[in-house]
Design an enzyme around this catalytic site. Structure first.
Site, PDB file in Angstrom:
ATOM      1  N   SER A 143       0.844  -1.193   0.000  1.00  0.00           N
ATOM      2  CA  SER A 143       0.000   0.000   0.000  1.00  0.00           C
ATOM      3  C   SER A 143       0.878   1.241   0.000  1.00  0.00           C
ATOM      4  O   SER A 143       1.828   1.341   0.796  1.00  0.00           O
ATOM      5  CB  SER A 143      -0.905   0.002   1.242  1.00  0.00           C
ATOM      6  OG  SER A 143      -1.888   1.005   1.141  1.00  0.00           O
ATOM      7  N   GLU A 144       0.564   2.205  -0.880  1.00  0.00           N
ATOM      8  CA  GLU A 144       1.420   3.374  -1.063  1.00  0.00           C
ATOM      9  C   GLU A 144       1.620   4.184   0.213  1.00  0.00           C
ATOM     10  O   GLU A 144       2.605   4.917   0.343  1.00  0.00           O
ATOM     11  CB  GLU A 144       0.840   4.327  -2.123  1.00  0.00           C
ATOM     12  CG  GLU A 144       0.692   3.744  -3.506  1.00  0.00           C
ATOM     13  CD  GLU A 144      -0.736   3.328  -3.798  1.00  0.00           C
ATOM     14  OE1 GLU A 144      -1.373   3.946  -4.659  1.00  0.00           O
ATOM     15  OE2 GLU A 144      -1.206   2.394  -3.120  1.00  0.00           O
ATOM     16  N   ASN A 145       0.676   4.102   1.149  1.00  0.00           N
ATOM     17  CA  ASN A 145       0.787   4.920   2.356  1.00  0.00           C
ATOM     18  C   ASN A 145       1.682   4.308   3.419  1.00  0.00           C
ATOM     19  O   ASN A 145       1.748   4.803   4.535  1.00  0.00           O
ATOM     20  CB  ASN A 145      -0.602   5.208   2.942  1.00  0.00           C
ATOM     21  CG  ASN A 145      -1.380   3.957   3.271  1.00  0.00           C
ATOM     22  OD1 ASN A 145      -1.392   2.996   2.498  1.00  0.00           O
ATOM     23  ND2 ASN A 145      -2.054   3.947   4.400  1.00  0.00           N
ATOM     24  N   GLY A 146       2.403   3.214   3.078  1.00  0.00           N
ATOM     25  CA  GLY A 146       3.449   2.750   3.966  1.00  0.00           C
ATOM     26  C   GLY A 146       3.216   1.435   4.660  1.00  0.00           C
ATOM     27  O   GLY A 146       3.564   1.289   5.837  1.00  0.00           O
ATOM     28  N   SER A 153       8.033   3.765   0.661  1.00  0.00           N
ATOM     29  CA  SER A 153       7.034   3.030  -0.103  1.00  0.00           C
ATOM     30  C   SER A 153       7.254   3.206  -1.599  1.00  0.00           C
ATOM     31  O   SER A 153       7.210   2.238  -2.374  1.00  0.00           O
ATOM     32  CB  SER A 153       5.628   3.510   0.282  1.00  0.00           C
ATOM     33  OG  SER A 153       4.643   2.829  -0.458  1.00  0.00           O
TER      34      SER A 153
END
Length: 519
Positions: free
Chosen positions: A344-347, A386
């Site tokens: 997930s791009e948010n980490g 990320s």
């Protein structure tokens, strides 16, 4: 103070770095400040002037410095440039500063669900510099590291590279096509046979961040996916103000567990309370709530056909990024003997199922702002980390949606100029890597308009980036590394659909596989 310095010292302080250090060390502080600990959010931001550039942590509403933002609303300064992944929602987070018209320019990657943000931009009230999410994170990271610029493949061949994206509409607004400020082209260069564009670093006057815990020296620990942009934002500001849920004495934190060293943090505030609003509470239904006597709709069955086919793309051991909406559903149809890791791009690496109602955690969300859980073996990290995974081609497959896909594999999925502005989020970064790019979408847009087209009329997310498109009518394969005029192949066809029907619903040329399997 400068009058007491030698002429050589005064010349040295003319540099931006020296001025920043002076601001950090010599800004006047109230008498009740104890080292880095400030008595309140209002006191900590009291010296923020009109026109200051504010770097603000958070992703959606997760990990936002809500007390500092509320204090800025009361502070009342205007003309700010705000740098943040997005602007919250209309009545919470950075959306509050938009409501009060305290922000002149937003630099962000995603408009999201903030209707006021979109309305102010389209009416010409607000300047908006839309930046790919990974590029935004790296520009902040570079700014904090003293790196003035860098090259990236993200955005090559798009408005980001070529310029012309509207930053500010004039008084007549988008409806009249009244453009006041447009983005300028980026410098480009070829490295090892691939094309890159140059992006400049971002720094700011003040960083406003949210952490879980701090010690009195300013060392910070973040919690779950509330880390996101916060470490990158913290490093890039001249003065970093961190609001936290708990402050402990120096020496109480295990140095191995510190996420951000105190050298980056000048002021700490303990938040008196936190609302921690959640944009999309999403839960796993259990018991009777999980049962439904309602038969699935035709639309639901169509989406299921698409995502079941998309799930076949996912093989054991893969690292996978699933976009918002229909792509997210693909993980529901993976065979039991196939084990993948969702990024997930948010980490977060290792997304688990949606939580039960009694296990919802506001600090743990996915890139679609939905509440989630974490699988065994998961890991957490910052936004820049990320996107290092993404740009570095460590993600094997990306599945995402589209507004248009062109005959040559061009993809458009982030904006309808003058009408719909969602922002590119992390999509440009994802498709610019070497991962396999699979598009899932309905074959036709509303009104029967073609989405598979000869060439995209909408601004591109990426040029020649698509490997496969899956719709309810069939599967199309693209040769993004072959000749530019190579035609896509109808590789599979849906049951009960004829090739003539596919041709009628498709606005591009294609060749038909022989034999042509059924989906």
């Amino acid at each position: 103070m400068l009058s007491r310095l030698s002429s050589s010292s005064r010349r040295a302080l003319a540099s931006p770095a020296a001025r920043a250090q002076t601001l950090r060390c010599f800004s006047a502080a109230p008498a009740d400040v104890d080292g880095k600990i400030w008595p309140s959010a209002a006191a900590a931001i009291a010296d923020v002037p009109n026109g200051a550039t504010l770097l603000v942590g958070g992703f959606g509403l997760c990990g936002i410095p809500e007390n500092l933002i509320n204090a800025m609303v009361e502070h009342g300064t205007t003309g700010h440039t705000a740098v943040s992944n997005n602007a919250g929602v209309d009545d919470f987070g950075l959306g509050l500063l938009l409501q009060t018209k305290q922000v002149k320019r937003m630099i962000s990657s995603y408009v999201g669900e903030n209707k006021n943000f979109e309305a102010q931009y389209l009416s010409g009230e607000l300047e908006v510099e839309l930046t790919p999410q990974g590029t935004l994170a790296e520009r902040l990271r570079a700014g904090g590291a003293g790196i003035p610029a860098f090259y990236t493949r993200t955005g090559y061949g798009t408005y980001v590279h070529e310029g012309g994206n509207v930053i500010k509409y004039g008084p007549k607004g988008a409806a009249a096509g009244d453009v006041e400020i447009s983005s300028v082209p980026r410098e480009s260069r070829e490295f090892n046979g691939s094309n890159y564009i140059m992006e400049e670093a971002i720094t700011g006057d003040y960083s406003l961040v949210k952490a879980w815990k701090a010690d009195t020296d300013g060392n910070l620990i973040f919690r779950s996916t509330a880390r996101n942009f916060n470490p990158d934002v913290a490093r890039a500001g001249k003065v970093c103000i961190a609001e936290v849920e708990e402050i402990v004495p120096a020496g109480s934190l295990d140095p191995n567990e510190v996420h951000l060293p105190g050298i980056y943090v000048q002021r700490i505030v303990k938040g008196p309370s936190y609302e921690k609003r959640i944009e999309k509470v999403t839960v796993t239904k259990t018991g009777d709530a999980a049962k439904s006597d309602e038969p699935p709709s035709e639309a639901a069955l169509m989406r299921e056909r698409i995502v079941r086919k998309a799930a076949e793309e996912l093989q054991d051991g893969m690292y996978v990024n699933l976009g918002i909406g229909m792509p997210t559903m693909a993980s529901n149809y993976i065979p039991p003997d196939v084990h993948i890791t969702l990024q997930s791009e948010n980490g977060l690496l290792g997304i688990g199922p949606f939580p039960t109602e009694d296990n919802v955690d506001a600090d743990t969300i996915n890139a679609g702002k939905q509440t989630i859980t974490m699988n065994d073996g998961s890991s957490l990290f910052s936004s820049s980390e990320s996107f290092a995974m993404i740009r570095g081609s460590h993600v094997d497959v990306t599945i995402l949606g589209a507004l248009q896909v062109a005959q040559n594999g061009d993809l458009a999925n982030w904006i309808i100029p003058g009408k719909m502005v969602k922002g590119m989020g992390g999509a440009m970064d994802l498709v610019a890597s070497d991962s396999r790019v699979v598009v899932t979408m309905e074959h036709l847009a509303k009104g029967g308009k073609h989405k598979l087209v000869e060439s995209c009329s909408l601004p591109l997310t990426g040029a020649r980036v698509v490997d496969r498109v899956i719709t309810e009518m069939g599967v199309f394969d693209f040769d993004k590394n072959g000749p530019a005029d190579a035609l896509p192949v109808l590789a599979e066809i849906a049951p009960g659909v004829t090739v003539d029907e596919v041709r009628e619903a498709t606005g591009m040329e294609f060749v038909v596989a022989d034999p042509l399997p059924t989906m």
